[in-house]
Scaffold this active site. Structure first.
Site, PDB file in Angstrom:
ATOM      1  N   ASP A  70      -2.574  -8.693  10.091  1.00 14.87           N
ATOM      2  CA  ASP A  70      -1.557 -10.058  10.340  1.00 14.87           C
ATOM      3  C   ASP A  70       0.842  -9.145  10.991  1.00 14.87           C
ATOM      4  OD1 ASP A  70      -3.659 -10.966   8.979  1.00 14.87           O
ATOM      5  OD2 ASP A  70      -1.418 -11.549   7.148  1.00 14.87           O
ATOM      6  N   ARG A  80     -14.607  12.275  13.994  1.00 17.20           N
ATOM      7  CA  ARG A  80     -15.061  11.181  14.071  1.00 17.20           C
ATOM      8  C   ARG A  80     -16.080   9.862  14.792  1.00 17.20           C
ATOM      9  NH1 ARG A  80     -11.731   8.572   8.922  1.00 17.20           N
ATOM     10  NH2 ARG A  80     -12.194   9.661   7.353  1.00 17.20           N
ATOM     11  N   GLU A 123      -0.458   1.671   8.880  1.00 15.02           N
ATOM     12  CA  GLU A 123      -1.945   1.656   9.793  1.00 15.02           C
ATOM     13  C   GLU A 123      -1.453   0.609  10.814  1.00 15.02           C
ATOM     14  OE1 GLU A 123      -5.430   1.809   7.852  1.00 15.02           O
ATOM     15  OE2 GLU A 123      -6.410   0.897   9.622  1.00 15.02           O
ATOM     16  N   LYS A 149      -0.701  -9.652   0.088  1.00 11.81           N
ATOM     17  CA  LYS A 149      -0.984 -10.440   0.418  1.00 11.81           C
ATOM     18  C   LYS A 149      -1.736 -11.675  -1.048  1.00 11.81           C
ATOM     19  CE  LYS A 149      -3.468 -10.621   3.990  1.00 11.81           C
ATOM     20  NZ  LYS A 149      -4.369 -10.403   5.406  1.00 11.81           N
ATOM     21  N   HIS A 201     -16.434   4.242  10.739  1.00 10.99           N
ATOM     22  CA  HIS A 201     -16.166   5.497   9.941  1.00 10.99           C
ATOM     23  C   HIS A 201     -17.541   5.748  10.214  1.00 10.99           C
ATOM     24  CE1 HIS A 201     -16.953   7.865   6.825  1.00 10.99           C
ATOM     25  NE2 HIS A 201     -14.968   8.278   6.980  1.00 10.99           N
ATOM     26  N   HIS A 257     -12.895   0.779  10.662  1.00 16.47           N
ATOM     27  CA  HIS A 257     -12.361   1.307   9.296  1.00 16.47           C
ATOM     28  C   HIS A 257     -11.276   1.402   9.673  1.00 16.47           C
ATOM     29  CE1 HIS A 257     -12.163   4.433   6.325  1.00 16.47           C
ATOM     30  NE2 HIS A 257     -12.141   5.634   7.020  1.00 16.47           N
ATOM     31  N   ARG A 311      -8.530   8.555  15.832  1.00 16.24           N
ATOM     32  CA  ARG A 311      -7.913   9.750  14.333  1.00 16.24           C
ATOM     33  C   ARG A 311      -8.325  10.936  13.211  1.00 16.24           C
ATOM     34  NH1 ARG A 311      -7.329   8.921   8.175  1.00 16.24           N
ATOM     35  NH2 ARG A 311      -9.080   7.025   8.565  1.00 16.24           N
ATOM     36  N   ALA A 361      -8.802   4.094  -0.750  1.00 16.17           N
ATOM     37  CA  ALA A 361      -9.427   6.052  -0.087  1.00 16.17           C
ATOM     38  C   ALA A 361      -9.914   6.975  -0.440  1.00 16.17           C
ATOM     39  CB  ALA A 361      -8.097   6.408   0.170  1.00 16.17           C
ATOM     40  N   GLN A 362     -10.908   7.647  -0.300  1.00  9.89           N
ATOM     41  CA  GLN A 362     -11.487   8.380  -0.785  1.00  9.89           C
ATOM     42  C   GLN A 362     -11.492  10.027  -0.360  1.00  9.89           C
ATOM     43  OE1 GLN A 362     -15.605   7.163   0.155  1.00  9.89           O
ATOM     44  NE2 GLN A 362     -16.066   5.998  -1.295  1.00  9.89           N
ATOM     45  N   GLY A 394       0.895  -1.101  -0.104  1.00  5.89           N
ATOM     46  CA  GLY A 394       0.289   0.157   0.281  1.00  5.89           C
ATOM     47  C   GLY A 394       1.323   1.031   0.410  1.00  5.89           C
ATOM     48  N   GLU A 451     -12.933  18.075   6.279  1.00  6.25           N
ATOM     49  CA  GLU A 451     -13.008  16.737   7.053  1.00  6.25           C
ATOM     50  C   GLU A 451     -13.588  17.295   8.388  1.00  6.25           C
ATOM     51  OE1 GLU A 451     -12.257  12.797   4.655  1.00  6.25           O
ATOM     52  OE2 GLU A 451     -10.529  14.448   4.059  1.00  6.25           O
ATOM     53  N   ALA A 481       1.861   2.513   2.415  1.00  9.23           N
ATOM     54  CA  ALA A 481       3.380   2.736   2.996  1.00  9.23           C
ATOM     55  C   ALA A 481       4.630   1.936   2.429  1.00  9.23           C
ATOM     56  CB  ALA A 481       2.992   2.582   4.852  1.00  9.23           C
TER      57      ALA A 481
HETATM   58  P1  FAD Z   1      -2.465  -1.019   3.199  1.00  9.78           P
HETATM   59  O1  FAD Z   1      -3.206  -0.047   2.105  1.00  9.78           O
HETATM   60  O2  FAD Z   1      -4.099  -1.432   3.910  1.00  9.78           O
HETATM   61  O3  FAD Z   1      -2.034  -1.951   2.498  1.00  9.78           O
HETATM   62  C1  FAD Z   1      -1.942  -3.452   3.645  1.00  9.78           C
HETATM   63  C2  FAD Z   1      -0.845  -3.986   2.280  1.00  9.78           C
HETATM   64  O4  FAD Z   1      -0.253  -5.244   3.242  1.00  9.78           O
HETATM   65  C3  FAD Z   1      -1.426  -5.144   1.207  1.00  9.78           C
HETATM   66  O5  FAD Z   1      -0.410  -5.127   0.691  1.00  9.78           O
HETATM   67  C4  FAD Z   1      -1.585  -5.649   1.680  1.00  9.78           C
HETATM   68  O6  FAD Z   1      -2.112  -7.118   0.282  1.00  9.78           O
HETATM   69  C5  FAD Z   1      -0.245  -6.356   3.055  1.00  9.78           C
HETATM   70  N1  FAD Z   1      -0.845  -8.150   3.491  1.00  9.78           N
HETATM   71  C6  FAD Z   1      -1.356  -7.535   4.197  1.00  9.78           C
HETATM   72  N2  FAD Z   1      -0.456  -8.549   4.918  1.00  9.78           N
HETATM   73  C7  FAD Z   1      -0.052  -9.429   4.910  1.00  9.78           C
HETATM   74  C8  FAD Z   1       1.021 -10.875   4.752  1.00  9.78           C
HETATM   75  N3  FAD Z   1       0.597 -11.641   5.783  1.00  9.78           N
HETATM   76  N4  FAD Z   1       1.498 -10.862   4.222  1.00  9.78           N
HETATM   77  C9  FAD Z   1       2.100 -10.355   2.627  1.00  9.78           C
HETATM   78  N5  FAD Z   1       0.851  -9.071   2.639  1.00  9.78           N
HETATM   79  C10 FAD Z   1       0.429  -9.018   3.818  1.00  9.78           C
HETATM   80  N6  FAD Z   1      -7.237   7.819   5.387  1.00  9.78           N
HETATM   81  C11 FAD Z   1      -6.774   8.576   4.519  1.00  9.78           C
HETATM   82  O7  FAD Z   1      -5.097   8.841   5.453  1.00  9.78           O
HETATM   83  N7  FAD Z   1      -7.681  10.112   3.511  1.00  9.78           N
HETATM   84  C12 FAD Z   1      -8.707   8.855   3.234  1.00  9.78           C
HETATM   85  O8  FAD Z   1      -9.261   9.616   1.921  1.00  9.78           O
HETATM   86  C13 FAD Z   1      -8.962   7.400   3.195  1.00  9.78           C
HETATM   87  N8  FAD Z   1      -9.665   6.982   2.972  1.00  9.78           N
HETATM   88  C14 FAD Z   1     -10.308   6.067   3.609  1.00  9.78           C
HETATM   89  C15 FAD Z   1     -11.323   4.473   2.671  1.00  9.78           C
HETATM   90  C16 FAD Z   1     -11.616   3.345   2.933  1.00  9.78           C
HETATM   91  C17 FAD Z   1     -12.358   3.075   2.212  1.00  9.78           C
HETATM   92  C18 FAD Z   1     -10.769   3.252   3.848  1.00  9.78           C
HETATM   93  C19 FAD Z   1     -11.003   1.530   4.260  1.00  9.78           C
HETATM   94  C20 FAD Z   1      -9.464   3.552   4.366  1.00  9.78           C
HETATM   95  C21 FAD Z   1      -9.084   5.120   4.186  1.00  9.78           C
HETATM   96  N9  FAD Z   1      -8.159   5.629   4.556  1.00  9.78           N
HETATM   97  C22 FAD Z   1      -7.958   6.935   4.320  1.00  9.78           C
HETATM   98  C23 FAD Z   1      -6.981   5.497   5.084  1.00  9.78           C
HETATM   99  C24 FAD Z   1      -6.099   4.519   4.421  1.00  9.78           C
HETATM  100  O9  FAD Z   1      -6.708   4.521   3.044  1.00  9.78           O
HETATM  101  C25 FAD Z   1      -5.070   3.366   5.682  1.00  9.78           C
HETATM  102  O10 FAD Z   1      -5.246   3.537   6.616  1.00  9.78           O
HETATM  103  C26 FAD Z   1      -3.760   3.830   4.558  1.00  9.78           C
HETATM  104  O11 FAD Z   1      -4.614   3.516   3.124  1.00  9.78           O
HETATM  105  C27 FAD Z   1      -3.133   2.134   4.708  1.00  9.78           C
HETATM  106  O12 FAD Z   1      -2.060   2.334   3.990  1.00  9.78           O
HETATM  107  P2  FAD Z   1      -1.096   0.220   4.406  1.00  9.78           P
HETATM  108  O13 FAD Z   1      -0.149   0.647   3.006  1.00  9.78           O
HETATM  109  O14 FAD Z   1      -0.798   0.566   5.737  1.00  9.78           O
HETATM  110  O15 FAD Z   1      -2.448  -0.502   3.948  1.00  9.78           O
HETATM  111  C1  SIN Z   2     -13.474   9.059   3.821  1.00 12.17           C
HETATM  112  O1  SIN Z   2     -13.169   9.937   2.950  1.00 12.17           O
HETATM  113  O2  SIN Z   2     -14.517   9.831   5.010  1.00 12.17           O
HETATM  114  C2  SIN Z   2     -12.394   9.264   4.044  1.00 12.17           C
HETATM  115  C3  SIN Z   2     -11.206   9.852   5.152  1.00 12.17           C
HETATM  116  C4  SIN Z   2      -9.955   8.948   5.736  1.00 12.17           C
HETATM  117  O3  SIN Z   2     -10.964   7.805   6.965  1.00 12.17           O
HETATM  118  O4  SIN Z   2      -9.215   9.330   6.375  1.00 12.17           O
END
Ligand code: FAD
Ligand code: SIN
Length: 532
Positions: free
Chosen positions: A220, A287, A372, A36, A241, A348, A383, A47-48, A15, A119, A17
């Site tokens: 995980d 929130r 995350e 995964k 959310h 969320h 948050r 993310a929206q 993702g 927001e 990160a």
């Molecule tokens: P993720 O993007 O969740 O990626 C996790 C990765 O880890 C994936 O590739 C997965 O396959 C991998 N993984 C997990 N476990 C394993 C394993 N055991 N082995 C191998 N790979 C594994 N945040 C904002 O700041 N702004 C927004 O507008 C916003 N909108 C959102 C809307 C929605 C619907 C959601 C669900 C979240 C939103 N968030 C938003 C929160 C934000 O999107 C997430 O917190 C952030 O993108 C997390 O990024 P990440 O890279 O930590 O994890």
């Molecule tokens: C949203 O678009 O409402 C999600 C934003 C967030 O989780 O930061």
């Protein structure tokens, strides 16, 4: 079957990160990125609303810092908040340099500049976005960059089972040396070595029956780090959310907070607005307050949902600001330009996680956690909207600087014992796994949700103990599957959430318990830290 590959750095997660880190590490390093599912499947893609950054001349870092700390209800770490908000503009610039296209508007001199939306909790317009599909724009642009880097190898459909650790000869400190991986397409397990591993595995919201998150969010990284010996903090603060579409086939599809930022109102079935009765910021309160108010009204009136209404804005405005939401809602039979949408809260975001310092370092040498899955101290008890992707990018950069130095002195990892599955058989009882998944998510929703009590938490704890026994038995006797591994991680994460919630005998931010309904700064203005 067992064979071992070796890399300089392993990143678990693709993702914002994980890819943010992969792209900022120097290209002389050999890097493996694991995912995964397919590379895009994670919360980032969905993310929206957008990414918060101070870009308006009337806005300031000071204001972003104060808003973040206020939403965090007294538990944000001020130094970390400062670090993150002061890197907002640099993070947006970095994304644009990597071809992310954000929405713009013309200013008074007819020049295009970034459009900023608003927001909950934010005092100014400071959310940079790509219409209402910000995450998709970020994920696709970063995917395109990563696949063109010859030093980065992507492993899709590979589930990391566990970390392997050893002790450093000189310091005696625990260090990470590799991990075991299940190739889910080939159904084979192998080991992989590296002196540096970063957990970028996202959140754990799948622990609840209703969630806005994709299926991969099963905690995980948190569970693996805990099993390996890392401290975990603030797991009681699971964010709900307020507004997910209420429709049997919508799978808790999120309706962005930006809809409220652009004037959307929350209504009861008879059309009455209720948020002003709960907070002077009304629909734009943080929130935790909005989700709890909705939960309260739904329970008080015995209604299945409340409504989110933006039909007072012109259809042109709504369609141009929220093209994806408009289309998606039409597919479910709702025209948001003409009618209110039925909405309910859903799990969320995981505010707690693996404890790290400002470099993303965990308690184990060579093991980092970012995004995350990490607990950095930024979010406190709740948050603020759109602070998450920003945190992913800032800590990707911080970790990259630290890892680069760390690897200059790190020794090669020793050999890893092959995965031993000689004594296990294939299970003919997949139903045990699916039943336990469903049971766990249902009781977490019922007993450990938006409103808690000590009795409900204890009930949940009792059930967790039973599930743990069954999982232990399954693990010792059967070949592991992806579903089983996720269930094992969810049960560990659920236990950490329940233990943390039982320890916090007050109500603060996202943790609300009827037994201790007030905030208690004297005893609980501190993080809940669990040590394995
Ligand atoms: P993720 O993007 O969740 O990626 C996790 C990765 O880890 C994936 O590739 C997965 O396959 C991998 N993984 C997990 N476990 C394993 C394993 N055991 N082995 C191998 N790979 C594994 N945040 C904002 O700041 N702004 C927004 O507008 C916003 N909108 C959102 C809307 C929605 C619907 C959601 C669900 C979240 C939103 N968030 C938003 C929160 C934000 O999107 C997430 O917190 C952030 O993108 C997390 O990024 P990440 O890279 O930590 O994890
Ligand atoms: C949203 O678009 O409402 C999600 C934003 C967030 O989780 O930061």
């Amino acid at each position: 079957m067992s064979n071992t590959f070796s890399y300089d750095a392993i990143i678990i997660g693709s993702g914002a990160a994980g890819l943010g880190l992969a792209l900022t590490l120097p290209d002389h390093l050999q890097i493996a990125v694991f995912s995964k599912s397919n590379m895009s499947e994670g919360s980032t893609y969905y993310a929206q609303g957008g990414i918060s950054a101070v870009l308006d001349s009337a806005d300031s870092h000071e204001s972003h810092r104060i808003d973040t700390m206020r939403a965090g209800a007294g538990l944000c770490h001020e130094d970390i908040v400062e670090l993150v908000v002061s890197n907002g503009k640099a993070s947006i610039d970095w994304l644009m340099a990597n071809n992310v296209e954000f929405s713009t508007k013309k200013n008074t001199q007819s020049k295009r500049k970034l459009h900023l939306t608003k927001e909950g909790g934010h005092s100014y317009r400071r959310v940079v976005h790509a219409d209402d599909s910000t995450g998709q724009a970020v994920q696709i642009a970063l995917n395109d960059q990563v696949v063109n880097r010859s030093n980065i190898k992507i492993f899709e459909h590979h589930n990391i089972i566990d970390l392997v650790t050893s002790y450093d000869d000189k310091t005696g400190k625990k260090k990470v040396i590799g991990c075991y991986v299940l190739d889910t397409k080939k159904d084979q397990i192998f080991s992989i070595k590296a002196p540096c591993i970063t957990l970028a595995t996202g959140g754990a919201s799948k622990v609840y029956l209703y969630t806005s998150n994709p299926d991969v969010s099963t905690g995980d990284g948190i569970a693996m780090a805990w099993r390996a010996g890392c401290r975990v903090a603030n797991m009681e603060f699971m964010q709900f959310h307020p507004t997910c579409l209420f429709h049997p086939e919508a799978k808790s599809f999120l309706i962005s907070e930006a809809v409220r930022g652009e004037g959307g109102l929350l209504l009861l079935p008879d059309g009455t607005r209720f948020m002003p009765n709960f907070d002077k910021r009304a629909e734009l309160a943080p929130r935790d307050i909005v989700a709890r108010a909705i939960d309260h009204e739904m329970k008080r009136l015995g209604i299945p949902s409340v409504f989110l209404d933006i039909s007072h804005r012109t259809a042109k405005f709504t369609k141009s600001h929220f093209p994806m939401l408009h289309k998606k809602c039409l597919n479910f039979g709702f025209d948001m330009t003409k009618e209110p949408l039925p909405v309910v809260p859903a799990a969320h975001y995981t505010c707690g996680g693996v404890m790290t310092n400002q470099n993303g370092e965990t308690d184990i040498a060579g093991l980092y956690a970012i995004g995350e899955t990490a607990f950095t101290g930024l979010h406190g008890a709740n948050r603020m909207a759109s602070n998450s992707i920003l945190e992913c990018l800032v800590f990707a950069k911080q970790a990259s600087l630290h890892i680069t130095k760390f690897l200059q002195h790190a020794n090669k990892s020793p050999d890893i014992k092959p995965w031993d599955d000689s004594k296990v058989i294939s299970s003919d009882e997949a139903i045990v796994v699916s039943h336990n998944w469903a049971e766990l998510r249902q009781f977490m929703w019922d007993y450990v949700g938006i409103v808690r009590t000590t009795k409900r938490l204890q009930r949940a704890k009792h059930r967790i103990n039973l599930l743990k026994q069954e999982i232990e038995e399954y693990y010792s006797n059967f070949h592991v599957t992806s579903d089983f591994l996720e269930l094992r991680n969810l049960v560990t994460t659920a236990e950490l959430i329940i233990e943390s919630a039982l320890l916090r005998k007050e109500s603060r931010g996202l943790h609300y318990t009827l037994d201790y309904p007030k905030i208690d700064d004297k005893h609980f203005k501190k993080d809940t830290v669990l040590t394995p």
